[in-house]
Write a protein that holds these residues in place. Structure first.
Motif, short mmCIF file in Angstrom:
data_model
loop_
_atom_site.label_atom_id
_atom_site.label_comp_id
_atom_site.label_asym_id
_atom_site.label_seq_id
_atom_site.Cartn_x
_atom_site.Cartn_y
_atom_site.Cartn_z
N ILE A 1 0.83 -1.21 0.00
CA ILE A 1 0.00 0.00 0.00
C ILE A 1 0.86 1.26 0.00
N THR A 2 1.91 1.29 0.84
CA THR A 2 2.68 2.53 0.97
C THR A 2 3.64 2.74 -0.20
N ASN A 3 4.06 1.66 -0.88
CA ASN A 3 5.00 1.78 -2.00
C ASN A 3 4.45 1.03 -3.21
N TYR A 4 3.22 1.34 -3.54
CA TYR A 4 2.49 0.56 -4.54
C TYR A 4 3.19 0.51 -5.90
N GLU A 5 3.56 1.69 -6.43
CA GLU A 5 4.13 1.74 -7.79
C GLU A 5 5.45 0.97 -7.83
N GLU A 6 6.26 1.18 -6.79
CA GLU A 6 7.55 0.48 -6.71
C GLU A 6 7.32 -1.04 -6.70
N ARG A 7 6.34 -1.44 -5.92
CA ARG A 7 6.13 -2.87 -5.74
C ARG A 7 5.65 -3.54 -7.04
N VAL A 8 4.82 -2.82 -7.82
CA VAL A 8 4.37 -3.38 -9.10
C VAL A 8 5.58 -3.65 -10.00
N VAL A 9 6.52 -2.70 -10.04
CA VAL A 9 7.70 -2.85 -10.90
C VAL A 9 8.57 -4.01 -10.40
N VAL A 10 8.82 -4.05 -9.10
CA VAL A 10 9.68 -5.10 -8.54
C VAL A 10 9.03 -6.48 -8.73
N THR A 11 7.73 -6.55 -8.49
CA THR A 11 7.05 -7.84 -8.65
C THR A 11 7.04 -8.29 -10.10
N ASN A 12 6.88 -7.32 -11.02
CA ASN A 12 6.95 -7.64 -12.44
C ASN A 12 8.25 -8.35 -12.79
N ARG A 13 9.33 -7.84 -12.22
CA ARG A 13 10.64 -8.40 -12.49
C ARG A 13 10.75 -9.83 -11.96
N LEU A 14 10.27 -10.01 -10.73
CA LEU A 14 10.31 -11.35 -10.14
C LEU A 14 9.41 -12.31 -10.92
N LEU A 15 8.29 -11.77 -11.40
CA LEU A 15 7.36 -12.60 -12.16
C LEU A 15 7.98 -13.03 -13.49
N ARG A 16 8.69 -12.10 -14.14
CA ARG A 16 9.38 -12.45 -15.40
C ARG A 16 10.37 -13.58 -15.17
N PHE A 17 11.14 -13.45 -14.10
CA PHE A 17 12.12 -14.48 -13.74
C PHE A 17 11.42 -15.83 -13.52
N PHE A 18 10.31 -15.77 -12.78
CA PHE A 18 9.55 -16.98 -12.46
C PHE A 18 9.00 -17.64 -13.73
N ILE A 19 8.43 -16.81 -14.61
CA ILE A 19 7.79 -17.34 -15.82
C ILE A 19 8.81 -18.04 -16.72
N GLN A 20 10.03 -17.47 -16.78
CA GLN A 20 11.10 -18.12 -17.55
C GLN A 20 11.50 -19.43 -16.90
N GLN A 21 11.68 -19.38 -15.58
CA GLN A 21 12.10 -20.57 -14.85
C GLN A 21 11.05 -21.69 -14.94
N ALA A 22 9.78 -21.28 -15.04
CA ALA A 22 8.70 -22.27 -15.13
C ALA A 22 8.63 -22.91 -16.52
N GLY A 23 9.36 -22.34 -17.49
CA GLY A 23 9.37 -22.92 -18.83
C GLY A 23 8.20 -22.49 -19.70
N VAL A 24 7.65 -21.32 -19.43
CA VAL A 24 6.57 -20.80 -20.28
C VAL A 24 7.17 -20.45 -21.64
N PRO A 25 6.55 -20.90 -22.75
CA PRO A 25 7.08 -20.59 -24.08
C PRO A 25 7.24 -19.08 -24.25
N SER A 26 8.32 -18.66 -24.94
CA SER A 26 8.65 -17.23 -24.98
C SER A 26 7.52 -16.39 -25.57
N GLU A 27 6.77 -16.95 -26.56
CA GLU A 27 5.72 -16.13 -27.19
C GLU A 27 4.56 -15.85 -26.21
N LEU A 28 4.47 -16.62 -25.14
CA LEU A 28 3.39 -16.42 -24.16
C LEU A 28 3.79 -15.52 -23.00
N GLN A 29 5.10 -15.36 -22.82
CA GLN A 29 5.58 -14.70 -21.59
C GLN A 29 5.07 -13.27 -21.41
N ALA A 30 5.19 -12.45 -22.46
CA ALA A 30 4.79 -11.04 -22.35
C ALA A 30 3.29 -10.94 -22.07
#
Ligand SMILES: [Zn+2]
Ligand SMILES: [Zn+2]
Length: 339
Positions: free
Chosen positions: A115-144
């Motif tokens: 709540i207090t750092n909402y915009e920052e957290r969306v960006v940071v979580t996006n990054r972690l999610l990208r890492f996760f999605i790659q590690q999970a083996g999601v095909p590259s055309e689906l990742q974005a």
């Protein structure tokens, strides 16, 4: 538009009045906020999403508590807002509620930054999610595309100051906060006499969504199952009122059902891996578990499968088979086999 369920009144064994107010948090998805009267200052539990008519539904609901239930309360009388957890359908309405400077806002420490750092957290979580999605083996055309689904609705709110942190076991005017991490790091259930406000920790029909700790610490199935046990051990709850769906009159039976559902999913993951000719990625396991999942639901399915894969891995039942790749590549998909 979906028609809204009626407002319901509950009274706890400690004579606290609890009003259950529905709001449409996303199209065709109903959430509940609660007005709690007789436990210190008038308190609002959760705020809806801020999306569409959600805030209007909350404000109309508070007015209806006055008009239809003869409670001497208006929206200006709300002096305290408690957020059960840092999911947007529960706190997104904060910035849209009319400014009422006297209302103090509380949330568990582990979700406070959401709540207090909402915009920052969306960006940071996006990054972690990208890492996760790659590690999970999601095909590259689906990742974005999956990242976009995650960002859906993130624009409807912004950072907001929090006035007081909540902690496990804390008592406040007849409400007791129970920290139940798993579905969300800072999830709290609120015990008021024989009534449990169970937020998204325990729902009437749906098994609350699980996501792995790889993306966000203090989530994950291990924490969630421990938190289910924690509520089980407490005893004395005649009804649980969740953040969605109907009242739960058989709280302990429902906890047992949800727990057994996860045991079945763990078995399913073991079976899928066992019957596959080669080691599998989390994405392949998710596709086998949730065949029809598409779009946003595919992201949820991958997270749900990953939470179960992670649990088995942490408990020594799975091994990563492609360690040669892991050793030399940046973030290759992990392939699992049974130990
Ligand atoms: Zn929710
Ligand atoms: Zn939630």
């Amino acid at each position: 538009m979906t028609s809204l369920p009626a407002i319901q009144r509950f009274e706890s064994s400690t004579q606290v009045r609890i009003y259950r107010i529905p709001c449409e948090v996303f199209p065709n998805f109903i959430g509940y906020v609660y007005v709690v009267l007789g436990a210190g200052e008038p308190t609002l539990i959760d705020t809806g999403s801020g999306y569409g008519d959600s805030t209007k539904h909350v404000l109309d609901g508070i007015q209806a508590v006055h008009d239809d239930f003869n409670e001497p309360i208006t929206r200006e009388d709300i002096k305290r807002i408690i957020i059960t957890h840092g999911h947007i359908d529960h706190f997104g309405g904060l910035v849209h509620l009319p400014k009422n400077s006297q209302a103090k806002i509380g949330i568990h420490t582990l979700d406070r930054r959401v709540i207090t750092n909402y915009e920052e957290r969306v960006v940071v979580t996006n990054r972690l999610l990208r890492f996760f999605i790659q590690q999970a083996g999601v095909p590259s055309e689906l990742q974005a595309q999956l990242i976009q689904y995650f960002n859906f609705s993130k624009k409807h709110t912004q950072s907001f100051p929090v006035d007081f942190p909540l902690s496990d076991g804390q008592e406040m005017d007849g409400m007791r906060f129970i920290h139940t991490p798993g579905h969300c790091p800072g999830m709290v259930c609120i015990a008021i006499g024989n009534i449990l406000l169970s937020a998204d920790h325990i729902l009437e029909k749906t098994s609350p969504h699980q996501s792995p700790e790889t993306i966000t610490r203090h989530m994950g199935l291990h924490h969630y199952l421990e938190s289910l046990d924690k509520v089980s051990r407490m005893g004395g709850f005649d009804v649980a009122l969740g953040g969605h769906e109907g009242p739960i009159h058989n709280v302990y039976q429902r906890i047992g059902e949800i727990r057994r559902g996860h045991m079945r999913k763990l078995d399913r993951v073991r079976g899928i891996i066992q019957n596959a000719p080669d080691p599998l990625t989390t994405f392949e396991i998710a596709k086998a578990m949730f065949r029809d999942a598409k779009d946003f639901h595919l992201l949820l399915a991958i997270e749900e499968a990953a939470a179960h894969v992670e649990y088995l891995y942490e408990h020594g039942e799975l091994a990563v088979s492609n360690i040669d790749e892991v050793e030399i590549e940046d973030n290759p998909p992990l392939r699992y086999r049974l130990v």
